[in-house]
Write a protein that holds these residues in place. Structure first.
Motif, PDB file in Angstrom:
ATOM      1  N   VAL A 151       0.819  -1.209   0.000  1.00 47.61           N
ATOM      2  CA  VAL A 151       0.000   0.000   0.000  1.00 47.61           C
ATOM      3  C   VAL A 151       0.855   1.263   0.000  1.00 47.61           C
ATOM      4  CG1 VAL A 151      -1.976  -1.089   1.077  1.00 47.61           C
ATOM      5  CG2 VAL A 151      -0.235  -0.050   2.517  1.00 47.61           C
ATOM      6  N   ALA A 152       2.132   1.099  -0.388  1.00 51.44           N
ATOM      7  CA  ALA A 152       3.066   2.227  -0.277  1.00 51.44           C
ATOM      8  C   ALA A 152       2.564   3.480  -0.989  1.00 51.44           C
ATOM      9  CB  ALA A 152       4.426   1.822  -0.820  1.00 51.44           C
ATOM     10  N   ASN A 153       1.972   3.298  -2.172  1.00 51.39           N
ATOM     11  CA  ASN A 153       1.565   4.476  -2.935  1.00 51.39           C
ATOM     12  C   ASN A 153       0.057   4.687  -2.931  1.00 51.39           C
ATOM     13  OD1 ASN A 153       4.231   5.140  -3.767  1.00 51.39           O
ATOM     14  ND2 ASN A 153       4.126   3.387  -5.127  1.00 51.39           N
ATOM     15  N   ALA A 154      -0.619   4.016  -2.006  1.00 53.37           N
ATOM     16  CA  ALA A 154      -2.077   4.107  -1.960  1.00 53.37           C
ATOM     17  C   ALA A 154      -2.498   5.448  -1.362  1.00 53.37           C
ATOM     18  CB  ALA A 154      -2.620   2.961  -1.125  1.00 53.37           C
ATOM     19  N   PRO A 155      -3.763   5.845  -1.576  1.00 55.80           N
ATOM     20  CA  PRO A 155      -4.237   7.110  -0.990  1.00 55.80           C
ATOM     21  C   PRO A 155      -4.309   7.060   0.536  1.00 55.80           C
ATOM     22  CG  PRO A 155      -5.979   6.026  -2.257  1.00 55.80           C
ATOM     23  CD  PRO A 155      -4.756   5.233  -2.456  1.00 55.80           C
ATOM     24  N   VAL A 156      -4.497   8.238   1.119  1.00 57.35           N
ATOM     25  CA  VAL A 156      -4.448   8.362   2.573  1.00 57.35           C
ATOM     26  C   VAL A 156      -5.446   7.433   3.264  1.00 57.35           C
ATOM     27  CG1 VAL A 156      -4.672   9.966   4.491  1.00 57.35           C
ATOM     28  CG2 VAL A 156      -3.738  10.749   2.349  1.00 57.35           C
ATOM     29  N   LEU A 157      -6.658   7.358   2.725  1.00 61.49           N
ATOM     30  CA  LEU A 157      -7.669   6.520   3.382  1.00 61.49           C
ATOM     31  C   LEU A 157      -7.175   5.088   3.528  1.00 61.49           C
ATOM     32  CD1 LEU A 157     -10.488   6.072   4.544  1.00 61.49           C
ATOM     33  CD2 LEU A 157     -11.315   5.670   2.224  1.00 61.49           C
ATOM     34  N   THR A 158      -6.537   4.581   2.465  1.00 66.17           N
ATOM     35  CA  THR A 158      -6.051   3.214   2.505  1.00 66.17           C
ATOM     36  C   THR A 158      -4.976   3.048   3.562  1.00 66.17           C
ATOM     37  OG1 THR A 158      -6.465   3.114   0.153  1.00 66.17           O
ATOM     38  CG2 THR A 158      -5.126   1.369   1.099  1.00 66.17           C
ATOM     39  N   SER A 159      -4.032   3.983   3.598  1.00 67.01           N
ATOM     40  CA  SER A 159      -2.940   3.802   4.558  1.00 67.01           C
ATOM     41  C   SER A 159      -3.471   3.952   5.982  1.00 67.01           C
ATOM     42  CB  SER A 159      -1.803   4.779   4.272  1.00 67.01           C
ATOM     43  OG  SER A 159      -2.029   6.026   4.870  1.00 67.01           O
ATOM     44  N   VAL A 160      -4.373   4.903   6.202  1.00 75.38           N
ATOM     45  CA  VAL A 160      -4.950   5.031   7.546  1.00 75.38           C
ATOM     46  C   VAL A 160      -5.670   3.741   7.912  1.00 75.38           C
ATOM     47  CG1 VAL A 160      -6.670   6.236   8.930  1.00 75.38           C
ATOM     48  CG2 VAL A 160      -5.133   7.539   7.483  1.00 75.38           C
ATOM     49  N   GLY A 161      -6.403   3.193   6.945  1.00 75.38           N
ATOM     50  CA  GLY A 161      -7.118   1.939   7.196  1.00 75.38           C
ATOM     51  C   GLY A 161      -6.170   0.822   7.606  1.00 75.38           C
TER      52      GLY A 161
END
Lengths: 236, 317, 289
Positions: C86-96
């Motif tokens: 998830v390195a380049n995923a959007p903020v929602l994904t990383s927070v999730g």
């Protein structure tokens, strides 16, 4: 002369957008090859493809070894140094740290000795040694980028538009030093340039790229003499 | 037209069937599903439609719950009157909290709201407010009886009342998100710079969206307090906020219908998992979150868009 | 006056712990632009590992270092397995993913070591020192955290690996082009952050006692410290951590009382974001579009 880099049928794409459509070209051992062409012709992409920074198809052979599909870090460790477009300066780090990073793959002792050779080419880097690299001028950053690449002790040096954004006088200075470097470092060079005059004067072989295809290739001297090529492709 | 009839019939079934057949506890659970659905709806408006992340909506739920409880316990205000009051209170607090964080990237809002969620139980426990909040002990309030001598138990009435409020809240949400403002919210989510260039006042829109979102979750908190007939600081720990976030993700962030699935999920899964061990609900939540994120790295909206692209591509061949 | 000095000094002592957690947060933020919400939970887990090692009979410092090493490995493993995709995923994904990690680590901690509050030993004597201003543990733990912070500084400033890690954080593309294995640098960063968290956990546990939620409040102070100093400045985060420790202690003693200390952290966070979002030493923050 034998080819240090031999590229056959190179395709490359960013996502769905295909940029290169089957390039064949070579860089001779100890030679300077220039890739010329307009904006968007695929010059920068070609350099990135060699370094494994974009998705590619086709064969890329460096000194008899296939390097296509390898990770950038591993290609670099085989002796390919890339001076990227925009120069890739580590802005937050000092000039010294930038240079140390250039020699990252080599033992620290050797590197320090090499620093002096770099100062020989670019005395200004010595003056700026402790300074933050982000404060350097464009020309100085270009010198730093070239030194960083040379500190890798590369077999092949990829240069992406070293003249970009620089005053003509500084461009002249840098290419003058590049001639010295070519001879003294024994490095083969693949040069990407929009400034065809200066590139053809430096290179011994040139390829002309148009929308991802090679349209003309030949000795640099022939191309620079050919009136029709100059008019239709190089625009001067 | 047909869809709205279908929804009307579904709502009618949802109203009559459980009341006719379910026992008190199961009816209470359904009431909580409605309550959680409203709470998650607030988050969905914020995250799904507007692209902002809150890890602290439990705090607004708590503020809503306490507003209702204090009004009922200290001033004998009728329970249904407390709902609009807590809506206003929570919208106000949401506006204030959102204001500083919204000027910055999504991560800062997540951080600030997370901090709010961690801090809120301490505030609720504090001695200065003890006369109103009841301190650590919390407040007990009366369960409302069915009005007009309707032949309904308290649980049945409460379920119907919550459902009624829920239907209104959903109708308002659909209205809001499908209209002009909804389009602006989506534009901000997808292309903040372009939206600003089109004349949308980013900070204002984001802050207002945050206030609306806090209002929804606050109303849910009020309903929840009425349903449970009790509020205490420790029921509103940071875990509650995370639970809402999990419900949001489980239902699919950008879908209003998905909030109901999310609510069912967070009402029933912990109960089931709790039977395995005390650690299980958290683990289940965590795994669900990560699995959802891995399957849909671009979020639920991106997942749907990808699927659509694949379908179109397959159809084109 | 003496009371005031006492509060300041003991604020510095706790501030050191916030400073190290804040540093761990900033290290990961700098390299990935993600905030690790699970940092506190990971530190708590590490503290339990130390306790387990002590309970099987190892001397304190062996257990301590063992836990630091284990935490390092766990940190590296988490980056490789969970964060890479998830390195380049959007903020929602990383927070999730980070919240998911928080929940899982918390549950695993509770499940392995149960939820009862445990005492945790201190390697330092409990006697008052420095003329009664500090307990032996406070003095010792301040020393340990300072030692950690200084070695981290020296590591980043004066070693090749440290330089490569900084380079990878600032400019991953150029780093690859000089042969730095950027992926591994991120993993090392995670390992280091986990190791630092482990030290912080062991230093705080004798004071607050050990339970699975031990660090959730400390994480909040660390956030506050990181924001106060500037979330992209490691030095700022460290200073911010110390400042938050002092503010917390003074505020607790003279202004809001101990029951509202967490709210104080919230107030610091909101004030910084309102008044000086880049923090005291950070660069200006631009929201990414």
């Amino acid at each position: 002369m034998t080819a240090l880099l031999d590229v056959k049928g190179l395709h490359a794409a960013y996502g769905e957008t295909k940029v290169l459509h089957g390039l064949d070209f070579a860089v001779q051992q100890g030679g300077v090859t220039a890739l010329l062409g307009a904006n968007g012709a695929g010059k920068t992409t070609t350099l990135r493809a060699i370094c494994g920074m974009v998705r590619t198809q086709g064969a890329i052979v460096l000194g008899g070894k296939h390097i296509e599909g390898m990770a950038t870090e591993d290609i670099v460790r085989l002796g390919v140094a890339h001076v990227p477009d925009g120069r890739g300066t580590f802005m937050e780090l000092t000039v010294e740290e930038n240079m140390r990073l250039g020699a990252y793959t080599r033992p620290a002792r050797e590197a320090t000795a090499d620093f002096d050779r770099m100062f020989g080419y670019f005395p200004r880097l010595k003056e700026r040694f402790r300074q933050q690299a982000g404060t350097l001028s464009g020309g100085e950053q270009q010198m730093l980028a070239i030194s960083r690449a040379l500190l890798l002790r590369p077999k092949l040096l990829l240069l992406d538009e070293p003249s970009f954004g620089l005053a003509p006088l500084i461009v002249k200075e840098i290419f003058g030093i590049m001639r010295r470097i070519k001879d003294e470092e024994g490095v083969s060079i693949l040069l990407v340039e929009q400034n065809a005059t200066i590139a053809l004067a430096f290179a011994d072989h040139a390829y002309l790229l148009e929308t991802g295809r090679i349209v003309i290739s030949g000795p640099a001297s022939d191309i620079s003499k050919d009136e029709s090529i100059r008019r239709s492709y190089l625009g001067y | 037209m047909r869809a709205s009839w279908l929804i009307a019939i579904l709502v009618l079934i949802a109203a009559i069937w459980p009341v006719a057949t379910f026992s008190g506890y199961h009816l209470f659970q359904l009431t909580m599903v409605v309550v959680y659905a409203i709470a998650i709806l607030g988050l969905a408006i914020l995250t799904g439609i507007n692209g902002q992340i809150s890890l602290g909506h439990g705090a607004f739920y708590a503020i809503g719950a306490y507003t209702t409880a204090i009004l009922m316990a200290s001033w004998d205000v009728p329970y249904w009157v407390t709902l609009p009051v807590s809506a206003v209170v929570c919208a106000g607090v949401g506006f204030l909290v959102g204001l500083p964080a919204l000027r910055l990237g999504g991560l800062y809002l997540a951080l600030t709201t997370f901090a709010l969620a961690v801090a809120i139980p301490q505030v609720l426990k504090h001695k200065a407010f003890e006369t109103w909040t009841g301190g650590v002990q919390g407040l007990v309030i009366d369960k409302p009886e069915a009005p007009f001598d309707l032949p309904l138990t308290s649980d049945q009435w409460l379920y119907l009342f919550s459902l009624f409020v829920g239907v209104i809240m959903y109708a308002l949400a659909v209205n809001l998100t499908q209209g002009r403002i909804g389009r602006a919210m989506r534009a901000v989510r997808d292309h903040a710079v372009a939206a600003e260039a089109m004349g949308i006042n980013l900070a204002m829109l984001k802050t207002r969206t945050f206030a609306v979102s806090a209002m929804y979750t606050g109303v849910a908190g009020s309903l929840g307090a009425i349903a449970v007939a009790f509020v205490a600081p420790d029921s509103f720990s940071v875990f509650l906020s995370i639970t809402f976030f999990v419900g949001l993700v489980a239902g699919g962030a950008a879908s209003i219908g998905g909030t109901i699935i999310g609510a069912i999920f967070i009402e029933f899964v912990p109960n089931l998992a709790d039977k395995v061990s005390k650690a299980a609900p958290g683990a289940v939540y965590g795994v669900i979150l990560i699995v959802m994120m891995f399957l849909m790295p671009k979020g639920a909206g991106g997942f749907v868009a990808d699927m659509w692209r694949k379908l179109v591509k397959a159809g084109g061949r | 006056m003496e009371g005031f000095i006492h509060q300041v000094i003991s604020g510095i002592a706790t501030g050191g712990i916030y400073a190290s957690v804040a540093l761990a947060l900033v290290m990961i933020y700098q390299a990935t632009h993600h905030v690790n919400f699970a940092q506190g939970e990971m530190a708590t887990f590490s503290t339990y590992i130390t306790l387990t090692l002590i309970n099987i009979g190892l001397p304190y410092w062996v257990a301590f270092l063992g836990a630091v090493a284990i935490s390092f490995v766990i940190g590296v493993a988490i980056e490789r397995l969970l964060m890479r995709p998830v390195a380049n995923a959007p903020v929602l994904t990383s927070v999730g993913v980070f919240v998911g990690l928080l929940l899982i680590v918390n549950s695993v901690t509770g499940w392995m070591f149960d939820y009862t509050i445990k005492q945790f030993p201190s390697p330092f004597s409990g006697k008052p020192m420095l003329g009664g201003f500090l307990s032996g543990h406070e003095l010792g733990s301040t020393g340990v955290t300072l030692a950690v912070l200084i070695s981290v500084y020296l590591f980043f400033k004066h070693t090749r690996l440290g330089l490569a890690m900084r380079a990878a954080a600032f400019n991953p593309v150029s780093s690859r082009l000089v042969g730095v294995r950027v992926g591994w640098m991120l993993a090392l960063g995670w390992g280091l952050a986990a190791a630092i968290g482990s030290v912080a956990g062991c230093m705080v546990a004798p004071i607050v006692f050990l339970d699975p939620n031990m660090m959730s409040g400390i994480l909040l102070y660390a956030f506050a410290g990181a924001l106060l100093g500037g979330i992209d400045s490691p030095l700022g985060a460290v200073l911010g951590g110390f400042m938050v420790g002092v503010i917390e202690n003074l505020g607790g003693a003279y202004v809001v009382g101990t029951e509202l200390k967490l709210t104080l952290a919230l107030i610091i966070i909101i004030s910084v974001l309102t008044l000086k979002p880049s923090g005291l030493m950070g660069r200006k923050v631009y929201s990414r579009v």
